[in-house]
Design an enzyme around this catalytic site. Structure first.
Site, PDB file in Angstrom:
ATOM      1  N   HIS A   1      33.359 -45.250  -9.144  1.00  0.00           N
ATOM      2  CA  HIS A   1      32.204 -44.517  -9.678  1.00  0.00           C
ATOM      3  C   HIS A   1      32.131 -44.708 -11.197  1.00  0.00           C
ATOM      4  CE1 HIS A   1      31.947 -42.728  -5.817  1.00  0.00           C
ATOM      5  NE2 HIS A   1      32.243 -41.479  -6.082  1.00  0.00           N
TER       6      HIS A   1
ATOM      7  N   CYS B   1      35.176 -36.167  -6.448  1.00  0.00           N
ATOM      8  CA  CYS B   1      35.633 -37.401  -7.106  1.00  0.00           C
ATOM      9  C   CYS B   1      35.019 -37.588  -8.496  1.00  0.00           C
ATOM     10  CB  CYS B   1      35.320 -38.608  -6.222  1.00  0.00           C
ATOM     11  SG  CYS B   1      33.749 -38.511  -5.361  1.00  0.00           S
TER      12      CYS B   1
HETATM   13  N1  LIG Z   1      35.442 -40.966  -0.160  1.00  0.00           N
HETATM   14  C1  LIG Z   1      35.663 -40.351  -1.304  1.00  0.00           C
HETATM   15  O1  LIG Z   1      35.587 -40.925  -2.412  1.00  0.00           O
HETATM   16  C2  LIG Z   1      36.022 -38.910  -1.322  1.00  0.00           C
HETATM   17  C3  LIG Z   1      36.385 -38.357  -2.540  1.00  0.00           C
HETATM   18  C4  LIG Z   1      36.740 -37.033  -2.585  1.00  0.00           C
HETATM   19  C5  LIG Z   1      36.702 -36.308  -1.422  1.00  0.00           C
HETATM   20  N2  LIG Z   1      36.341 -36.863  -0.237  1.00  0.00           N
HETATM   21  C6  LIG Z   1      36.355 -36.031   0.939  1.00  0.00           C
HETATM   22  O2  LIG Z   1      37.362 -36.468   1.827  1.00  0.00           O
HETATM   23  C7  LIG Z   1      36.956 -36.237   3.184  1.00  0.00           C
HETATM   24  C8  LIG Z   1      37.038 -37.523   3.999  1.00  0.00           C
HETATM   25  O3  LIG Z   1      36.289 -38.551   3.391  1.00  0.00           O
HETATM   26  P1  LIG Z   1      36.401 -40.078   3.836  1.00  0.00           P
HETATM   27  O4  LIG Z   1      35.632 -40.822   2.820  1.00  0.00           O
HETATM   28  O5  LIG Z   1      37.810 -40.477   4.096  1.00  0.00           O
HETATM   29  O6  LIG Z   1      35.600 -40.050   5.246  1.00  0.00           O
HETATM   30  P2  LIG Z   1      35.722 -41.033   6.506  1.00  0.00           P
HETATM   31  O7  LIG Z   1      36.139 -42.391   6.080  1.00  0.00           O
HETATM   32  O8  LIG Z   1      34.452 -40.879   7.249  1.00  0.00           O
HETATM   33  O9  LIG Z   1      36.928 -40.403   7.383  1.00  0.00           O
HETATM   34  C9  LIG Z   1      36.852 -39.121   7.945  1.00  0.00           C
HETATM   35  C10 LIG Z   1      38.193 -38.743   8.542  1.00  0.00           C
HETATM   36  O10 LIG Z   1      38.123 -37.393   9.035  1.00  0.00           O
HETATM   37  C11 LIG Z   1      38.455 -37.362  10.413  1.00  0.00           C
HETATM   38  N3  LIG Z   1      37.679 -36.334  11.098  1.00  0.00           N
HETATM   39  C12 LIG Z   1      36.322 -36.202  11.133  1.00  0.00           C
HETATM   40  N4  LIG Z   1      35.968 -35.144  11.896  1.00  0.00           N
HETATM   41  C13 LIG Z   1      37.123 -34.596  12.348  1.00  0.00           C
HETATM   42  C14 LIG Z   1      37.418 -33.493  13.187  1.00  0.00           C
HETATM   43  N5  LIG Z   1      36.458 -32.728  13.709  1.00  0.00           N
HETATM   44  N6  LIG Z   1      38.724 -33.203  13.449  1.00  0.00           N
HETATM   45  C15 LIG Z   1      39.707 -33.980  12.939  1.00  0.00           C
HETATM   46  N7  LIG Z   1      39.490 -35.050  12.137  1.00  0.00           N
HETATM   47  C16 LIG Z   1      38.207 -35.353  11.838  1.00  0.00           C
HETATM   48  C17 LIG Z   1      38.119 -38.750  10.915  1.00  0.00           C
HETATM   49  O11 LIG Z   1      38.838 -38.996  12.099  1.00  0.00           O
HETATM   50  P3  LIG Z   1      38.266 -39.933  13.285  1.00  0.00           P
HETATM   51  O12 LIG Z   1      38.771 -41.313  12.988  1.00  0.00           O
HETATM   52  O13 LIG Z   1      38.948 -39.343  14.500  1.00  0.00           O
HETATM   53  O14 LIG Z   1      36.792 -39.825  13.302  1.00  0.00           O
HETATM   54  C18 LIG Z   1      38.585 -39.597   9.740  1.00  0.00           C
HETATM   55  O15 LIG Z   1      39.997 -39.727   9.767  1.00  0.00           O
HETATM   56  C19 LIG Z   1      35.571 -35.613   3.082  1.00  0.00           C
HETATM   57  O16 LIG Z   1      35.731 -34.212   3.089  1.00  0.00           O
HETATM   58  C20 LIG Z   1      35.078 -36.077   1.744  1.00  0.00           C
HETATM   59  O17 LIG Z   1      34.111 -35.213   1.211  1.00  0.00           O
HETATM   60  C21 LIG Z   1      36.003 -38.163  -0.163  1.00  0.00           C
END
Ligand SMILES: NC(=O)c1ccc[n+]([C@@H]2O[C@H](COP(=O)([O-])OP(=O)(O)OC[C@H]3O[C@@H](n4cnc5c(N)ncnc54)[C@H](OP(=O)(O)O)[C@@H]3O)[C@@H](O)[C@H]2O)c1
Length: 329
Positions: free
Chosen positions: A240, A126
């Protein structure tokens, strides 16, 4: 056009659904996937309820585009399976970003790189996305030689649990107690600044800092670009900020930079020298642009500009950039 969203219950996944809906992405069918934990959850998309399913070997059959936002290990496991089923994966995790066979794309900077994909395209970090959207137009004019990043990264960059931790911790501190909530970071984040995002390497540099260095070089096709970086987690919910010092080969004035950025794709200049006009995270929340302000000559380095850059990390920093890649596909 069948689209799958893996991580559909997460912060980024939910924002992806919002962006697909708002941009009227031309899809016929959507498949919502997550882990066993949230299988059966109902999520509304385009006015219709969809049931979230646990990802399995059959999830990607007939899927054209799979948007992944479920963490690195999930992505390492399922992206090759989705690609083998014929889908093109746009992955938000860091799992594939530095793989030389995987394009790392910001549509305003290197859209042509998506052509080289072998079924997986990586969405950058990000903080890197918002930095390169602001820097690349200036590079094209004056030749970027060196950049220094200091980031101020909100807790939504860590996921949904981190939002709850900041909220609970802030209430506790205001009530005169020690902050409670899950220890998402090495220390409570309420009313704090943590210069520690990702793991420390032996060199004392964190993963997040190396991501910003290497991803900037890869996206802008500048392998020799010199980059300094300090990444800091701040107690802000969403959006950010980045203080950037950029040194150029050729002279470039703040006035020229402002004019270039006013005409640059995806950038919104909020800058009135002498007035209290500059980008702020709360203003940027839910918006698509990368906001740039405080454009001025750097006080210490020749041919260098200092900038302040803010964007919504869940929109341009994640969901929007991924959907833009899907639109290019
Ligand atoms: N937040 C940001 O600003 C941002 C920016 C760029 C990239 N990212 C990337 O995007 C990804 C998700 O971030 P987030 O902020 O959305 O996290 P989050 O709110 O914690 O959500 C995680 C998601 O992944 C699913 N998940 C976790 N473990 C899994 C598994 N073993 N199999 C299938 N689904 C699984 C979760 O499902 P459940 O509901 O079933 O747990 C949930 O839908 C990460 O890789 C992060 O590095 C985030």
């Amino acid at each position: 056009m069948r689209v799958a969203v893996l991580g559909a219950t997460g912060l980024v996944g939910r924002e992806m659904l919002k962006v697909l809906e708002q941009r009227e992405f031309a899809l016929d069918d959507i498949v919502l996937l997550a882990s066993e934990r949230s299988a059966g959850t109902e999520v509304t998309f385009c006015g219709k309820k969809h049931t979230v399913r646990a990802v399995d070997d059959d999830s990607f059959k007939g899927v054209d585009v799979a948007l992944f936002s479920a963490g690195g290990s999930t992505s390492r496991r399922w992206a090759p399976i989705a690609a083998a089923s014929g889908a093109v994966v746009v992955d938000n995790s860091s799992a594939w970003r530095m793989d030389p066979t995987v394009p790392l794309v910001v549509p305003e900077v290197n859209p042509e790189d998506i052509r080289e994909n072998k079924g997986i395209i990586a969405n950058p970090n990000c903080s890197t996305i918002q930095a390169v959207v602001a820097l690349y137009p200036l590079h094209r004019k004056a030749g970027l030689e060196y950049v220094s990043y200091s980031t101020y990264q909100s807790v939504s960059g860590t996921g949904k649990e981190a939002l709850e931790t900041l909220e609970a911790g802030s209430r506790d501190v205001l009530a005169g107690n020690e902050p409670s909530g899950a220890l998402v970071y090495p220390h409570p984040i309420a009313f704090e600044l943590l210069p520690h995002i990702g793991a420390f390497g032996e060199d004392g540099v964190t993963d997040e800092e190396w991501k910003m260095v290497r991803e900037s070089q890869k996206i802008m096709h500048l392998p020799d670009l010199r980059v300094s970086c300090t990444t800091v987690r701040v107690p802000v919910f969403r959006g950010h900020g980045e203080a950037i010092v950029a040194k150029f080969r050729d002279p470039i004035s703040p006035e020229e930079a402002r004019e270039i950025l006013r005409n640059a794709p995806g950038v919104d200049v909020q800058d009135e020298p002498g007035a209290s006009v500059y980008p702020r995270p709360r203003y940027c929340e839910g918006k698509d642009a990368v906001y740039v302000g405080r454009i001025r000559r750097d006080t210490g380095i020749d041919n260098a500009l200092a900038l302040w850059v803010v964007a919504d990390n869940l929109r341009k920093g994640a969901a929007l950039n991924a959907v833009q890649i899907a639109e290019l596909l």
